[in-house]
Design a protein around this motif. Sequence first.
Motif, short mmCIF file in Angstrom:
data_model
loop_
_atom_site.label_atom_id
_atom_site.label_comp_id
_atom_site.label_asym_id
_atom_site.label_seq_id
_atom_site.Cartn_x
_atom_site.Cartn_y
_atom_site.Cartn_z
N PRO A 12 -8.94 58.97 43.18
CA PRO A 12 -8.24 58.86 44.47
C PRO A 12 -7.18 59.92 44.75
O PRO A 12 -7.09 60.40 45.90
N PRO A 13 -6.36 60.35 43.77
CA PRO A 13 -5.33 61.34 44.10
C PRO A 13 -5.88 62.65 44.63
O PRO A 13 -5.17 63.39 45.33
N PHE A 14 -7.15 62.95 44.31
CA PHE A 14 -7.72 64.23 44.71
C PHE A 14 -8.46 64.16 46.04
O PHE A 14 -8.90 65.19 46.57
N LEU A 15 -8.62 62.95 46.58
CA LEU A 15 -9.38 62.79 47.82
C LEU A 15 -8.63 63.30 49.04
O LEU A 15 -9.18 63.33 50.14
N VAL A 16 -7.39 63.70 48.88
CA VAL A 16 -6.60 64.22 50.01
C VAL A 16 -7.17 65.53 50.53
O VAL A 16 -6.95 65.90 51.68
N LEU A 17 -7.94 66.25 49.70
CA LEU A 17 -8.50 67.53 50.13
C LEU A 17 -9.42 67.36 51.34
O LEU A 17 -9.42 68.20 52.25
N ALA A 18 -10.21 66.30 51.37
CA ALA A 18 -11.14 66.09 52.49
C ALA A 18 -10.42 65.92 53.82
O ALA A 18 -10.76 66.60 54.80
N PRO A 19 -9.39 65.06 53.94
CA PRO A 19 -8.66 64.96 55.20
C PRO A 19 -7.99 66.27 55.62
O PRO A 19 -7.92 66.58 56.81
N VAL A 20 -7.50 67.04 54.65
CA VAL A 20 -6.89 68.34 54.98
C VAL A 20 -7.92 69.26 55.61
O VAL A 20 -7.64 69.95 56.60
N CYS A 21 -9.14 69.27 55.07
CA CYS A 21 -10.20 70.12 55.62
C CYS A 21 -10.62 69.65 57.01
O CYS A 21 -10.88 70.47 57.90
N ILE A 47 -14.56 62.02 53.34
CA ILE A 47 -14.04 61.33 52.15
C ILE A 47 -15.19 60.77 51.32
O ILE A 47 -15.17 60.84 50.08
N ALA A 48 -16.20 60.22 51.98
CA ALA A 48 -17.36 59.70 51.25
C ALA A 48 -18.08 60.81 50.48
O ALA A 48 -18.54 60.59 49.35
N ALA A 49 -18.17 61.99 51.09
CA ALA A 49 -18.79 63.12 50.40
C ALA A 49 -18.00 63.48 49.15
O ALA A 49 -18.58 63.75 48.07
N HIS A 50 -16.69 63.50 49.27
CA HIS A 50 -15.85 63.83 48.12
C HIS A 50 -15.97 62.75 47.04
O HIS A 50 -16.07 63.07 45.84
N GLY A 148 -16.34 75.97 47.71
CA GLY A 148 -15.91 76.55 48.97
C GLY A 148 -16.91 76.34 50.09
O GLY A 148 -16.53 76.12 51.24
N VAL A 149 -18.19 76.39 49.75
CA VAL A 149 -19.22 76.11 50.75
C VAL A 149 -19.14 74.65 51.19
O VAL A 149 -19.21 74.33 52.38
N GLY A 150 -18.98 73.75 50.20
CA GLY A 150 -18.95 72.33 50.52
C GLY A 150 -17.77 71.94 51.39
O GLY A 150 -17.94 71.27 52.42
N PHE A 151 -16.58 72.35 51.00
CA PHE A 151 -15.38 71.97 51.75
C PHE A 151 -15.04 72.98 52.84
O PHE A 151 -14.74 72.60 53.98
N GLY A 152 -15.06 74.26 52.51
CA GLY A 152 -14.63 75.28 53.46
C GLY A 152 -15.58 75.51 54.61
O GLY A 152 -15.16 75.87 55.71
N VAL A 153 -16.88 75.31 54.36
CA VAL A 153 -17.88 75.53 55.42
C VAL A 153 -18.37 74.19 55.96
O VAL A 153 -18.24 73.91 57.16
N CYS A 154 -18.96 73.37 55.09
CA CYS A 154 -19.58 72.14 55.57
C CYS A 154 -18.56 71.19 56.21
O CYS A 154 -18.80 70.65 57.30
N VAL A 155 -17.41 70.99 55.55
CA VAL A 155 -16.43 70.03 56.09
C VAL A 155 -15.61 70.65 57.21
O VAL A 155 -15.50 70.09 58.30
#
Length: 291
Positions: A12-21, A47-50, A148-155
């Motif tokens: 859970p502590p790392f799931l904050v990356l998805a909302p930021v993206c 968040i589900a992806a993460h 980077g592709v997953g979060f930086g591009v897809c999200v």
Amino acid sequence: MSFIAALHSTRPPFLVLAPVCVYLGLQIASPKELEWTLLCMIMVAAIAAHISVNTFNEYFDFRTGLDALTQKTPFSGGSGALPNNHAAAPLTLAIAILSMVIVSFIGLWLAWQVNGWLLPLGVVGVILIATYTQWINKHPWLCLIAPGVGFGVCVVMGSAMAFGASWELRNSLLLVVPFSLVNNLLLLNQYPDVTADHQVGRKTFPIVYGFTLSHWVYGLQALMASGAIIIAVALEWIPQSSMVSLLPVLLSGYALLGAIRYGASIGLHPQYLAANVAATLLVPLMLGWTL
């Protein structure tokens, strides 16, 4: 107890990356009117992806015995939940699969109802989720850029397009920022695990090419993120106030110094890994805030 352990496996502590993206994607699009239902759906999908990536990783690391080999740090080596509760493994796998199903259904709905161009982004995202731990980690260059592709591009780009943004040069340039920083996030977190990862057949970038080249790649990607912001400001594609988002990049420089000094032992000095995490979150957050 099994439920708690499986929940812990989502990290859970790392799931904050998805909302930021998602936030950066929303700010790139800058819609005139915010549709809260759409925002909620995109946020749930991200968040589900993460969660799916994390839990697949936890499950397969447990099954391969990697968890027993790694030295846990606050930022690498997994959560340690499954080695302490073997019975939670099936539930963890179920969470991973269910999360991927949720992502797929929301993605299909968004592609059908909002923007058809979201479909190829979604397909790429699901492939990354399904193959990251078992296959991508055996190919160093793919392993380097997949985060980077997953979060930086897809999200980020997926969120922006869902809110009406087009795939133009300005937006593509801004994607370099989360792409580079998220790559660096995972790259540095692989340093403490090189010995254990090598024992189970992984071929991450530091394992195959060594720490010296990994240092250079980390530094180059930090410069790419900075350069993208500077160029976008110089071309007047984003406000001059966006230059403030360069400040957290200094944390990447600090993290790099720790990597150069300690290499595989960087996990014993978690302040450097923490600085890497902070840079990954704060740069896109501040960039989005100034758009």
